[in-house]
Design a protein around this motif. Structure first.
Motif, PDB file in Angstrom:
ATOM      1  N   GLU A 153       0.808  -1.157  -0.184  1.00  0.00           N
ATOM      2  CA  GLU A 153      -0.033  -0.025   0.055  1.00  0.00           C
ATOM      3  C   GLU A 153       0.890   1.403  -0.107  1.00  0.00           C
ATOM      4  O   GLU A 153       0.615   2.137  -0.876  1.00  0.00           O
ATOM      5  N   GLU A 154       2.081   1.258   0.813  1.00  0.00           N
ATOM      6  CA  GLU A 154       2.797   2.479   0.963  1.00  0.00           C
ATOM      7  C   GLU A 154       3.626   2.558  -0.437  1.00  0.00           C
ATOM      8  O   GLU A 154       3.648   3.650  -0.765  1.00  0.00           O
ATOM      9  N   ALA A 155       3.912   1.580  -1.158  1.00  0.00           N
ATOM     10  CA  ALA A 155       4.703   1.613  -2.341  1.00  0.00           C
ATOM     11  C   ALA A 155       3.762   1.972  -3.329  1.00  0.00           C
ATOM     12  O   ALA A 155       4.222   3.061  -4.080  1.00  0.00           O
ATOM     13  N   TRP A 156       2.632   1.654  -3.349  1.00  0.00           N
ATOM     14  CA  TRP A 156       1.511   2.107  -4.399  1.00  0.00           C
ATOM     15  C   TRP A 156       1.228   3.760  -4.060  1.00  0.00           C
ATOM     16  O   TRP A 156       1.300   4.548  -5.305  1.00  0.00           O
ATOM     17  N   ARG A 157       0.973   3.961  -2.757  1.00  0.00           N
ATOM     18  CA  ARG A 157       0.752   5.368  -2.631  1.00  0.00           C
ATOM     19  C   ARG A 157       2.023   6.181  -2.888  1.00  0.00           C
ATOM     20  O   ARG A 157       1.760   7.298  -3.608  1.00  0.00           O
ATOM     21  N   GLU A 158       2.973   6.035  -2.963  1.00  0.00           N
ATOM     22  CA  GLU A 158       4.319   6.646  -3.164  1.00  0.00           C
ATOM     23  C   GLU A 158       4.724   6.801  -4.676  1.00  0.00           C
ATOM     24  O   GLU A 158       4.877   7.677  -5.351  1.00  0.00           O
ATOM     25  N   ALA A 159       4.305   5.623  -5.458  1.00  0.00           N
ATOM     26  CA  ALA A 159       4.616   5.424  -6.793  1.00  0.00           C
ATOM     27  C   ALA A 159       3.459   5.780  -7.840  1.00  0.00           C
ATOM     28  O   ALA A 159       3.697   6.137  -9.012  1.00  0.00           O
ATOM     29  N   SER A 160       2.277   5.639  -7.166  1.00  0.00           N
ATOM     30  CA  SER A 160       1.132   5.799  -8.110  1.00  0.00           C
ATOM     31  C   SER A 160       0.856   7.027  -8.769  1.00  0.00           C
ATOM     32  O   SER A 160       0.708   7.231 -10.143  1.00  0.00           O
ATOM     33  N   PRO A 161       1.013   8.298  -8.324  1.00  0.00           N
ATOM     34  CA  PRO A 161       1.076   9.421  -8.811  1.00  0.00           C
ATOM     35  C   PRO A 161       2.011   9.494 -10.327  1.00  0.00           C
ATOM     36  O   PRO A 161       1.669   9.984 -11.416  1.00  0.00           O
ATOM     37  N   ARG A 211      -4.500  -1.795 -13.318  1.00  0.00           N
ATOM     38  CA  ARG A 211      -3.448  -2.475 -14.305  1.00  0.00           C
ATOM     39  C   ARG A 211      -2.032  -2.070 -14.136  1.00  0.00           C
ATOM     40  O   ARG A 211      -1.133  -2.938 -14.066  1.00  0.00           O
ATOM     41  N   LEU A 212      -1.617  -0.889 -13.722  1.00  0.00           N
ATOM     42  CA  LEU A 212      -0.523  -0.440 -13.445  1.00  0.00           C
ATOM     43  C   LEU A 212      -0.009  -1.197 -12.145  1.00  0.00           C
ATOM     44  O   LEU A 212       1.165  -1.522 -11.827  1.00  0.00           O
ATOM     45  N   LYS A 213      -0.999  -1.200 -11.073  1.00  0.00           N
ATOM     46  CA  LYS A 213      -0.485  -1.883  -9.922  1.00  0.00           C
ATOM     47  C   LYS A 213      -0.285  -3.251 -10.087  1.00  0.00           C
ATOM     48  O   LYS A 213       0.633  -3.778  -9.567  1.00  0.00           O
ATOM     49  N   ARG A 214      -0.877  -3.968 -11.063  1.00  0.00           N
ATOM     50  CA  ARG A 214      -0.700  -5.308 -10.929  1.00  0.00           C
ATOM     51  C   ARG A 214       0.559  -5.367 -11.908  1.00  0.00           C
ATOM     52  O   ARG A 214       1.507  -6.580 -11.724  1.00  0.00           O
ATOM     53  N   ALA A 215       0.991  -4.491 -12.675  1.00  0.00           N
ATOM     54  CA  ALA A 215       2.161  -4.871 -13.572  1.00  0.00           C
ATOM     55  C   ALA A 215       3.382  -4.475 -12.887  1.00  0.00           C
ATOM     56  O   ALA A 215       4.459  -4.947 -13.054  1.00  0.00           O
ATOM     57  N   GLY A 216       3.357  -3.255 -11.797  1.00  0.00           N
ATOM     58  CA  GLY A 216       4.298  -2.705 -11.105  1.00  0.00           C
ATOM     59  C   GLY A 216       4.851  -3.885 -10.126  1.00  0.00           C
ATOM     60  O   GLY A 216       4.047  -4.709  -9.665  1.00  0.00           O
ATOM     61  N   LEU A 217       6.116  -3.762  -9.826  1.00  0.00           N
ATOM     62  CA  LEU A 217       6.731  -4.444  -8.612  1.00  0.00           C
ATOM     63  C   LEU A 217       6.841  -3.568  -7.372  1.00  0.00           C
ATOM     64  O   LEU A 217       7.791  -2.969  -7.462  1.00  0.00           O
ATOM     65  N   LEU A 218       5.667  -3.544  -6.595  1.00  0.00           N
ATOM     66  CA  LEU A 218       5.737  -2.712  -5.470  1.00  0.00           C
ATOM     67  C   LEU A 218       5.434  -3.194  -4.275  1.00  0.00           C
ATOM     68  O   LEU A 218       4.569  -4.060  -4.216  1.00  0.00           O
ATOM     69  N   GLY A 219       6.260  -2.922  -3.265  1.00  0.00           N
ATOM     70  CA  GLY A 219       5.916  -3.558  -1.898  1.00  0.00           C
ATOM     71  C   GLY A 219       7.363  -3.667  -1.084  1.00  0.00           C
ATOM     72  O   GLY A 219       8.335  -3.032  -1.500  1.00  0.00           O
ATOM     73  N   PRO A 220       7.329  -4.492  -0.120  1.00  0.00           N
ATOM     74  CA  PRO A 220       8.412  -4.587   0.495  1.00  0.00           C
ATOM     75  C   PRO A 220       9.320  -5.567  -0.270  1.00  0.00           C
ATOM     76  O   PRO A 220       9.435  -6.115  -1.105  1.00  0.00           O
TER      77      PRO A 220
END
Length: 183
Positions: free
Chosen positions: A91-99, A131-140
């Protein structure tokens, strides 16, 4: 193009980062790519390597097309890329990277739609958060490491590009993510 006689190795050091650049084992190949099946097949017909921002399906089509054309897939470069951002949680990774991911996808959708003469919502790269969230490698770190290992095991490629710097993202967060990814 003649092969190089000796490997070229260049080391550049920065605090806690090392870059090693080696001379390619084979002559440089141009890479083709595309966001539709015909473009993927055209890259194979034109004797180009293949660059993909997507995944396994397009790469497999490219490799299958090479085989159908009687070409040896091991002679071709296959590149895949993914956005990577390390944080304490998904969630934190998505919050930081999503914009920044959404902004970049909006730009690509605009450029692609202008080139193809279509609606931006119908381009392969578009600002679709899920779609971006699924394709990205985001997290711990461990979560991202597991996903990278799975991609490398399941996707036949010769190069894997990790995209850690996105337009408009806080450089301190990008640097922290890059440091963690490198450990």
């Amino acid at each position: 193009m003649p092969r190089s006689r000796a490997p070229l190795q260049v080391m550049r050091s920065q605090p806690r980062c090392r870059y090693l650049v080696s001379r390619a084992k084979t002559p440089f190949q141009s890479a083709g790519g595309g966001f539709c099946w015909k473009a993927v097949q055209r890259a194979a017909r034109l004797d180009l390597g293949f660059a993909s921002v997507s995944g396994r399906n397009e790469i497999m089509l490219y490799l299958d097309t090479l085989k159908e054309l009687g070409k040896d897939p091991s002679r071709y470069s296959v590149v895949s890329s993914r956005v990577v951002h390390i944080a304490n949680s998904e969630e934190e990774a998505w919050r930081e990277a999503s914009p920044a991911m959404i902004y970049q996808a909006e730009l690509y959708a605009k450029w692609l739609s202008a080139g193809y003469g279509t609606d931006p919502s119908k381009t392969f790269i578009r600002p679709d958060p899920e779609r971006l969230k699924r394709a990205g490698l985001l997290g711990p770190v461990d979560f991202v490491r597991t996903r990278v290992e799975r991609i490398l095991d399941e996707t036949p490629m010769t190069e894997f590009i990790v995209v850690c710097q996105l337009p408009g993202m806080d450089p301190a967060k990008e640097y922290r993510s890059l440091e963690l990814f490198g450990k």
